[in-house]
Each structure stands twice: as C-alpha cells, then as structure tokens.
Design a protein around this motif. Structure first.
Motif, PDB file in Angstrom:
ATOM      1  N   GLY A 140       0.830  -1.198   0.000  1.00 11.79           N
ATOM      2  CA  GLY A 140       0.000   0.000   0.000  1.00 11.79           C
ATOM      3  C   GLY A 140       0.863   1.246   0.000  1.00 11.79           C
ATOM      4  N   ASN A 142       2.571   4.668   2.224  1.00  8.50           N
ATOM      5  CA  ASN A 142       3.024   5.213   3.499  1.00  8.50           C
ATOM      6  C   ASN A 142       3.468   6.646   3.244  1.00  8.50           C
ATOM      7  OD1 ASN A 142       5.130   5.917   5.619  1.00  8.50           O
ATOM      8  ND2 ASN A 142       4.366   3.980   6.439  1.00  8.50           N
ATOM      9  N   TRP A 180      -4.110  -7.371  -2.080  1.00  7.14           N
ATOM     10  CA  TRP A 180      -4.161  -5.915  -2.262  1.00  7.14           C
ATOM     11  C   TRP A 180      -5.542  -5.333  -1.946  1.00  7.14           C
ATOM     12  CZ3 TRP A 180      -7.990  -4.985  -5.701  1.00  7.14           C
ATOM     13  CH2 TRP A 180      -8.298  -6.000  -6.619  1.00  7.14           C
ATOM     14  N   PRO A 182      -7.567  -4.938   0.720  1.00  6.35           N
ATOM     15  CA  PRO A 182      -7.760  -3.937   1.785  1.00  6.35           C
ATOM     16  C   PRO A 182      -6.998  -2.642   1.555  1.00  6.35           C
ATOM     17  CG  PRO A 182      -6.426  -5.789   2.552  1.00  6.35           C
ATOM     18  CD  PRO A 182      -6.991  -6.183   1.239  1.00  6.35           C
ATOM     19  N   GLN A 183      -5.892  -2.712   0.819  1.00  7.78           N
ATOM     20  CA  GLN A 183      -5.120  -1.491   0.562  1.00  7.78           C
ATOM     21  C   GLN A 183      -5.925  -0.484  -0.251  1.00  7.78           C
ATOM     22  OE1 GLN A 183      -2.540  -1.656   2.290  1.00  7.78           O
ATOM     23  NE2 GLN A 183      -2.404  -3.868   2.536  1.00  7.78           N
ATOM     24  N   GLN A 185      -9.444  -0.685  -0.644  1.00  6.37           N
ATOM     25  CA  GLN A 185     -10.739  -0.428  -0.019  1.00  6.37           C
ATOM     26  C   GLN A 185     -10.652   0.629   1.079  1.00  6.37           C
ATOM     27  OE1 GLN A 185     -11.943  -4.547   0.908  1.00  6.37           O
ATOM     28  NE2 GLN A 185     -13.601  -4.310  -0.569  1.00  6.37           N
ATOM     29  N   GLN A 186      -9.511   0.719   1.749  1.00  2.59           N
ATOM     30  CA  GLN A 186      -9.400   1.728   2.806  1.00  2.59           C
ATOM     31  C   GLN A 186      -9.360   3.151   2.249  1.00  2.59           C
ATOM     32  OE1 GLN A 186      -5.821   1.314   5.073  1.00  2.59           O
ATOM     33  NE2 GLN A 186      -4.450   1.482   3.319  1.00  2.59           N
ATOM     34  N   TYR A 187      -9.138   3.260   0.930  1.00  2.21           N
ATOM     35  CA  TYR A 187      -9.199   4.565   0.278  1.00  2.21           C
ATOM     36  C   TYR A 187     -10.562   4.833  -0.346  1.00  2.21           C
ATOM     37  CZ  TYR A 187      -4.221   5.506   0.808  1.00  2.21           C
ATOM     38  OH  TYR A 187      -2.974   5.782   1.330  1.00  2.21           O
ATOM     39  N   GLY A 188     -11.466   3.897  -0.185  1.00  6.95           N
ATOM     40  CA  GLY A 188     -12.808   4.072  -0.731  1.00  6.95           C
ATOM     41  C   GLY A 188     -12.999   3.531  -2.121  1.00  6.95           C
ATOM     42  N   ASN A 190     -14.261   0.997  -4.702  1.00  6.76           N
ATOM     43  CA  ASN A 190     -15.302  -0.027  -4.717  1.00  6.76           C
ATOM     44  C   ASN A 190     -14.776  -1.298  -5.371  1.00  6.76           C
ATOM     45  OD1 ASN A 190     -17.231   1.729  -3.573  1.00  6.76           O
ATOM     46  ND2 ASN A 190     -17.713   2.571  -5.591  1.00  6.76           N
TER      47      ASN A 190
END
Length: 409
Positions: A140, A142, A180, A182-183, A185-188, A190
């Motif tokens: 992801g 950092n 990959w 969750p990397q 999805q945490q930014y929105g 879909n």
C-alpha cells in the motif's frame, strides 16, 4: 537484481502480462518505467498457461470476440478495440513468435510454448530502459510513498504515476492472491470479492461412478445452462465436472449458484448428430434378452462413459421407457452443487468495480493510480480472451498514465 530507487516516474506493480504490456507502452513513449514484482520471476501464470500451448487470442471476428466478456463487456471494449486480436498476433510476430489459428479458432504460437515469447519480451523491455525489481511485495502507501516488503526489509518509493496490475486470486502460488484488496478499499475504492471463474464444479457422483469414470473425457456433446449453449468436450472428475466446455459456461453457473434464484442444472445432449425422433424410433425396437448397455449401444451408439452417465443420472423407470429415455439423452440433467475453490480456478471474476475508474482506468479517489488486468471486475471464458484483455488493458492504463504525467508536468 538492481537496487531499489527512492523515487521513480512510473511504477508498475505486477509483472504479469498486463504489467509488462503497460511497461512496454510507457517505455516506447520515452519513459523509464520500473516494474515491481512480488515473486522471484515475472509472468509465472503466463508461463504456466503456456504449458498447454499458450492460447494467446482468438481468430473469430472482432464483433463476436467483444461479446465474450460477460461482466464488464461494455467497459472493456475500448481497450480491445485499440489492441485487437489481430494486433496481438502482429505483436507476437514482431517478437519472433509466429502464430497460427487452430481448428477451434484459437490462436497459438507455432512453437506451442510461452517461454520463447516471454524471453524475447523481457529482452525488449530491458533494451527500452525498463527496470524489473523482483521479490517486492506491495503493502500500500506510506505518507504517499509506495510501501514494499522486500528481502532487505521495508522500502518506500515515491512515484509520479502508478499502474497496478496485481491480478486476481486464482493460482495464488504463482503470485496473485488478492492481498491488495484492503489497501484499495481503505481509500474508498469499490471492489467486489473474487469468485472462481473458468473452473470445475462439484457434482455428487456415486462412489461406483467415480471409481469407474473419474478422468474420462466426454466428447461431442452439447451443454446447455439456462439459455446458454456450447458444444465441446469436458471431463468427468472425482469431484464433478471440468474442462473447456464447462469453463465456457462457468460464469453463468456460478451466478446461478451464488444468487440462489435458479436451480443449477446443466443439461447434456449426448447425441448432437441424432434427432429426438430418430432416438425414439431406435430405442423402441425390441430389446429382447439384451442388457440395457447392449441395447443402448446398438440403438443409439452410446457406450462407455456416456452410457455410464445415463445409468448414473436416470432412474430405472426413465431408462426403460423409450420416449423418456430419448428425451433424457437429448437433455440429460446434471445437478451441480458448487464451484471448485478459487485456488483451482483458471481465472477470477470480481475485483475493482468500473465505477471506481475513469475512462483511462485511473482510480477516481487516488489520482495518478491506474488499474489493469484481472484485478478489475470483468470475466471471460478461456480461448485467448483473458490474455488479450489483460494486455489490452495494460496498454490502456499506460496511455492513461502518460496522459496524466504530461498534463501535470
């Protein structure tokens, strides 16, 4: 292996066909892309597919070719129209791999191997100034830098544009495992969970049938599921059914099972060359003292595993009624229970949804980051459609990244 830089202009994450093609387009445009691959070597699934001949595309007309993408068919058209199956053959030929169209319409390299094509491709990319970094597992971002786990510990790399070609989650031992998800999805972003595609299906065979018929091919059969119909071959397995004709219907069967709105019953026409009326007339002949198997073979030509299927799927009343038996031979019902695990699938459905992308395959919520290949939510049967789409989308994402860089320079 080249040392990892602290900053690059274009980072391509994933060294499969989509990522390699994206690198080629970027390099030919004068950029110096860096490919980051999590495995020790790139394109492992590509090489695995090549063990059975590397079906790179299909020779059917383009308008028919474009109908093969059951999910995301409209969205995928621009990429393939810009890099058609004919373009795919020209590309391979320019790398020294001449192709031919097989009897089924599928296109293969004449050498029937993937390794010569991949070697030539990697050499071309190297000559164009592309740098390949292996054993780099993307984690992801950092502080806006790309985060990789490497054999030397974590590394952080800044980039002006990123192309994600991370694959789906079939054959995870070859590199793509969907980690990959969750990397993004945490930014929105879909995305829908991956599901197996081009896969086998489980059928509750009797022990007797499995012991005698597992591994046997079924040839010259028409398979129907709902309104979908395909003629081809498949294989009886210990767990159920597999093979090219089954894969061609897999997306329809999978959706029926997942929604629960439709019984998952596949029907087989075991005698495509014989009409129902002809079968009825033949089966109505006196059986005499002949066994069911002998009578069936003499009147319909069915024997071996096809005859075994009839005994497995039909009750005694149906087998002994010529009209009912004839109808069943033309539409033998097979009750399917479930798809095989995603780890066994040739490809996957699901992934990043199209509403998260713009027309250049850039993520709307992460400007400068593009997606391509099997990580996107589209589905296709085997037959060259998968590889063609992955490479076409790699080109589309690369053109989008170049456009983005030029507009922000």
């Amino acid at each position: 292996m080249p040392s990892l830089p602290s900053e690059v202009e274009i980072a391509i994450i994933g060294g499969g066909p989509a990522g390699l093609m994206a690198a080629e387009v970027c390099a030919e445009a004068g950029f110096k892309p860096h490919i980051f691959e999590r495995m020790p070597t790139p394109a492992r699934k590509f090489l695995m597919a090549g063990k059975s001949g590397l079906n790179i595309t299909h020779g059917e007309p383009l308008d028919k070719f474009l109908t093969r993408y059951s999910e995301g068919s409209e969205e995928i058209k621009p990429a393939i129209k810009a890099f058609t199956p004919s373009d795919m053959r020209v590309w391979a030929d320019e790398l020294g791999t001449e192709t031919f169209v097989g009897s089924s319409g599928r296109v293969f390299p004449k050498v029937m191997k993937a390794s010569p094509l991949l070697r030539a491709w990697l050499k071309k990319l190297e000559n164009l100034g592309t740098t390949l970094h292996t054993r780099c597992h993307w984690q992801g971002w950092n502080d806006e830098a790309l985060h990789f786990n490497t054999s030397e510990g974590p590394r952080y790399i800044k980039t002006k544009a990123t192309i994600l070609a991370l694959g789906g989650s079939s054959w995870p031992k070859l590199g793509a495992d969907g980690s990959w998800f969750p990397q993004l999805q945490q930014y929105g972003v879909n995305a829908t969970e991956f599901q197996p595609s081009n896969c086998g299906f489980e059928v509750n065979w009797s022990d007797h049938f499995k012991e005698r018929n597992a591994g046997e091919p079924i040839k010259n059969t028409i398979l129907s599921f709902s309104s979908n119909r395909v003629q081809g071959d498949f294989v009886i397995s210990g767990y159920g059914l597999e093979g090219s004709a089954i894969y061609a219907l897999s997306s329809h069967i999978r959706r029926a099972i997942s929604t629960g709105k439709q019984s998952a019953i596949l029907t087989l026409d075991l005698t495509p060359d014989r009409s129902l009326e002809r079968l009825k007339a033949s089966l109505s002949r006196s059986k005499g003292k002949k066994s069911f198997s002998t009578h069936l073979k003499r009147t319909t030509g069915l024997s071996g595993v096809k005859a075994a299927l009839i005994r497995e799927c039909l009750d005694e009343t149906t087998r002994n009624d010529p009209a009912l038996l004839a109808a069943a031979i033309k539409a033998l019902p097979i009750h399917i229970d479930a798809p095989r695990p995603i780890e066994e699938a040739i490809s996957t459905a699901g992934g990043v949804m199209w509403n998260s992308l713009d027309k250049d395959l850039m993520l709307k919520v992460i400007p400068g980051t593009f997606c391509a290949g099997e990580m996107l939510d589209w589905d296709a049967p085997t037959g060259g459609y998968l590889l063609t789409a992955c490479m076409a989308q790699g080109r589309q994402a690369a053109r989008g990244a170049i456009k983005y860089l030029k507009s922000n320079s």
